[in-house]
Design a protein around this motif. Structure first.
Motif, PDB file in Angstrom:
ATOM      1  N   ALA A   1       0.832  -1.189  -0.033  1.00 12.90           N
ATOM      2  CA  ALA A   1      -0.034   0.101  -0.039  1.00 12.90           C
ATOM      3  C   ALA A   1       0.913   1.131  -0.034  1.00 12.90           C
ATOM      4  CB  ALA A   1      -0.962   0.074   1.307  1.00 12.90           C
ATOM      5  N   LEU A   2       1.930   1.114   0.789  1.00 10.91           N
ATOM      6  CA  LEU A   2       2.720   2.209   0.795  1.00 10.91           C
ATOM      7  C   LEU A   2       3.534   2.769  -0.509  1.00 10.91           C
ATOM      8  CD1 LEU A   2       3.970   4.639   2.469  1.00 10.91           C
ATOM      9  CD2 LEU A   2       5.953   2.961   3.316  1.00 10.91           C
ATOM     10  N   MET A   3       3.993   1.448  -1.018  1.00 13.92           N
ATOM     11  CA  MET A   3       4.529   1.760  -2.522  1.00 13.92           C
ATOM     12  C   MET A   3       3.718   2.224  -3.454  1.00 13.92           C
ATOM     13  SD  MET A   3       7.228   1.417  -4.187  1.00 13.92           S
ATOM     14  CE  MET A   3       8.448   0.347  -3.067  1.00 13.92           C
ATOM     15  N   ALA A   4       2.320   1.793  -3.445  1.00 13.46           N
ATOM     16  CA  ALA A   4       1.301   2.282  -4.485  1.00 13.46           C
ATOM     17  C   ALA A   4       1.239   3.639  -4.002  1.00 13.46           C
ATOM     18  CB  ALA A   4       0.001   1.533  -4.111  1.00 13.46           C
ATOM     19  N   ILE A   5       1.115   4.185  -2.918  1.00  8.38           N
ATOM     20  CA  ILE A   5       0.874   5.582  -2.527  1.00  8.38           C
ATOM     21  C   ILE A   5       2.103   6.478  -3.133  1.00  8.38           C
ATOM     22  CG2 ILE A   5       0.621   7.364  -0.862  1.00  8.38           C
ATOM     23  CD1 ILE A   5      -0.719   5.147   0.738  1.00  8.38           C
ATOM     24  N   LEU A   6       3.256   5.936  -3.001  1.00  8.31           N
ATOM     25  CA  LEU A   6       4.390   6.629  -3.481  1.00  8.31           C
ATOM     26  C   LEU A   6       4.557   6.725  -4.875  1.00  8.31           C
ATOM     27  CD1 LEU A   6       7.220   7.613  -2.826  1.00  8.31           C
ATOM     28  CD2 LEU A   6       7.966   5.394  -2.949  1.00  8.31           C
ATOM     29  N   VAL A   7       4.166   5.714  -5.457  1.00  9.99           N
ATOM     30  CA  VAL A   7       4.101   5.644  -7.033  1.00  9.99           C
ATOM     31  C   VAL A   7       2.973   6.582  -7.532  1.00  9.99           C
ATOM     32  CG1 VAL A   7       3.695   4.318  -9.301  1.00  9.99           C
ATOM     33  CG2 VAL A   7       5.187   3.518  -7.548  1.00  9.99           C
TER      34      VAL A   7
ATOM     35  N   LEU B   1       5.433   1.603 -14.369  1.00 13.48           N
ATOM     36  CA  LEU B   1       5.316  -0.005 -14.784  1.00 13.48           C
ATOM     37  C   LEU B   1       6.606  -0.848 -14.296  1.00 13.48           C
ATOM     38  CD1 LEU B   1       3.294   0.058 -18.244  1.00 13.48           C
ATOM     39  CD2 LEU B   1       2.357  -0.141 -16.010  1.00 13.48           C
ATOM     40  N   ALA B   2       7.699  -0.217 -14.675  1.00 14.59           N
ATOM     41  CA  ALA B   2       8.941  -1.117 -14.201  1.00 14.59           C
ATOM     42  C   ALA B   2       8.834  -1.130 -12.688  1.00 14.59           C
ATOM     43  CB  ALA B   2      10.151  -0.074 -14.745  1.00 14.59           C
ATOM     44  N   THR B   3       8.551  -0.096 -11.969  1.00  9.44           N
ATOM     45  CA  THR B   3       8.514  -0.361 -10.331  1.00  9.44           C
ATOM     46  C   THR B   3       7.482  -1.231  -9.915  1.00  9.44           C
ATOM     47  OG1 THR B   3       9.075   2.236 -10.286  1.00  9.44           O
ATOM     48  CG2 THR B   3       8.101   1.106  -8.424  1.00  9.44           C
ATOM     49  N   LEU B   4       6.247  -1.066 -10.644  1.00 12.16           N
ATOM     50  CA  LEU B   4       5.163  -2.028 -10.171  1.00 12.16           C
ATOM     51  C   LEU B   4       5.641  -3.596 -10.478  1.00 12.16           C
ATOM     52  CD1 LEU B   4       1.891  -0.226 -11.455  1.00 12.16           C
ATOM     53  CD2 LEU B   4       2.886  -0.659  -8.768  1.00 12.16           C
ATOM     54  N   ALA B   5       6.295  -3.532 -11.645  1.00  8.76           N
ATOM     55  CA  ALA B   5       6.602  -5.357 -12.274  1.00  8.76           C
ATOM     56  C   ALA B   5       7.648  -5.668 -11.156  1.00  8.76           C
ATOM     57  CB  ALA B   5       7.262  -5.126 -13.310  1.00  8.76           C
ATOM     58  N   GLY B   6       8.596  -4.695 -10.795  1.00  4.57           N
ATOM     59  CA  GLY B   6       9.401  -5.140  -9.614  1.00  4.57           C
ATOM     60  C   GLY B   6       9.060  -5.537  -8.338  1.00  4.57           C
ATOM     61  N   VAL B   7       7.816  -4.778  -7.893  1.00  4.92           N
ATOM     62  CA  VAL B   7       7.141  -4.877  -6.617  1.00  4.92           C
ATOM     63  C   VAL B   7       6.488  -6.282  -6.531  1.00  4.92           C
ATOM     64  CG1 VAL B   7       5.593  -3.899  -4.964  1.00  4.92           C
ATOM     65  CG2 VAL B   7       7.362  -2.687  -5.978  1.00  4.92           C
ATOM     66  N   MET B   8       5.810  -6.434  -7.740  1.00  2.14           N
ATOM     67  CA  MET B   8       5.038  -7.556  -7.805  1.00  2.14           C
ATOM     68  C   MET B   8       5.607  -8.861  -7.879  1.00  2.14           C
ATOM     69  SD  MET B   8       1.982  -5.978 -10.207  1.00  2.14           S
ATOM     70  CE  MET B   8       0.939  -4.603  -9.908  1.00  2.14           C
ATOM     71  N   ASN B   9       6.773  -9.038  -8.218  1.00  2.80           N
ATOM     72  CA  ASN B   9       7.482 -10.289  -8.401  1.00  2.80           C
ATOM     73  C   ASN B   9       8.736 -10.498  -7.409  1.00  2.80           C
ATOM     74  OD1 ASN B   9       6.730 -11.465 -11.615  1.00  2.80           O
ATOM     75  ND2 ASN B   9       6.846  -9.182 -11.464  1.00  2.80           N
ATOM     76  N   GLN B  10       8.720 -11.745  -6.976  1.00  4.96           N
ATOM     77  CA  GLN B  10       9.659 -12.095  -5.952  1.00  4.96           C
ATOM     78  C   GLN B  10      10.999 -11.905  -6.519  1.00  4.96           C
ATOM     79  OE1 GLN B  10       9.229 -16.122  -4.910  1.00  4.96           O
ATOM     80  NE2 GLN B  10       7.109 -15.693  -3.828  1.00  4.96           N
ATOM     81  N   ASP B  11      11.426 -12.116  -7.775  1.00  4.41           N
ATOM     82  CA  ASP B  11      12.510 -11.999  -8.414  1.00  4.41           C
ATOM     83  C   ASP B  11      12.444 -10.673  -9.001  1.00  4.41           C
ATOM     84  OD1 ASP B  11      15.210 -11.742  -9.340  1.00  4.41           O
ATOM     85  OD2 ASP B  11      14.703 -13.521 -10.699  1.00  4.41           O
ATOM     86  N   ALA B  12      12.690  -9.155  -8.282  1.00  5.34           N
ATOM     87  CA  ALA B  12      12.094  -8.068  -8.412  1.00  5.34           C
ATOM     88  C   ALA B  12      12.943  -7.377  -9.561  1.00  5.34           C
ATOM     89  CB  ALA B  12      12.241  -6.995  -7.266  1.00  5.34           C
TER      90      ALA B  12
END
Length: 226
Positions: free
Chosen positions: A5-11, A85-96
């Motif tokens: 949630a914090l990452m989403a708010i930041l982005v 999108l690059a930030t979200l892709a990194g956050v959503m995957n374990q291998d960021a």
């Protein structure tokens, strides 16, 4: 959950600040802003569905969103979309690191080739650049991790599918989205300016003086590059 949630708010906060400060034509135009938000959310959902699945995370055509934003809005908004999108892709995957770099590199390659495009054949160039970039990134990671030839070929196939889907989605939807959100693209303007178009032929036949005057004014407003 709190971290995501914090990452989403930041982005979201950074995007709002960027659009407000550097993209006033997007920020103060409700339809353009709505298009940007819907494109971001839709692509983020697709990335989340494919996250942490072998190869599927690299097949999601996120570059199509970058191409559409570059065509319908402008390059600055598309660059912001790429980083988000690059930030979200990194956050959503374990291998960021891999998905983030893959998404960013593909978005940048697509953006470089599509900005200031004036012909539809530019999508072919964009597809080639995107495919080469995708394959190069995935091959580099596979070589670093010392994987076998089968893994390298699978990565190349995923990168090729990603580029193909991205280009087809962008070509097939930019005119429809432009009409839906009231955005005139450069491709539509060039089509209207084509002397062989129905509107131009009618203008030439019925009001030749107006037609030639319009051509002269257009040439003066946009002189050819030396």
């Amino acid at each position: 959950l709190a971290g995501h949630a914090l990452m989403a708010i930041l982005v979201a906060g950074l995007l709002v600040g960027f659009l407000w400060r550097f993209e006033p034509t997007v920020w103060f135009r409700n339809r353009s802003l709505l298009l940007f938000v819907l494109a971001l959310v839709g692509t983020a959902v697709a990335l989340r569905i494919a996250s942490d699945r072998t190869l599927w995370a690299f097949v999601v055509p996120s570059a199509a969103t970058v191409l559409l934003i570059a065509i319908l809005l402008d390059g600055g908004a598309a660059a912001a979309m790429t980083l988000a999108l690059a930030t979200l892709a990194g956050v959503m995957n374990q291998d960021a690191f891999q998905p983030a770099l893959y998404t960013m590199a593909g978005g940048v390659a697509a953006l470089i080739t599509i900005v200031r495009a004036e012909r539809l054949n530019v999508f072919v160039r964009a597809g080639v650049a995107l495919g080469v970039t995708n394959i190069a990134v995935l091959t580099a990671f596979n070589l670093i991790e010392q994987r076998d030839l089968a893994a390298i070929l699978q990565g190349a196939a995923a990168g090729t599918v990603n580029a193909t889907l991205s280009v087809f989605l962008a070509v097939g939807s930019f005119a429809m989205l432009g009409h839906l959100f009231g955005i005139m693209t450069v491709f539509q303007l060039l089509e209207l300016a084509n002397p062989s178009s129905r509107l131009s032929r009618r203008l030439l036949m019925e009001t030749p003086a107006t037609y030639h005057h319009s051509v002269l004014v257009g040439n003066r407003a946009n002189p050819p590059a030396e």
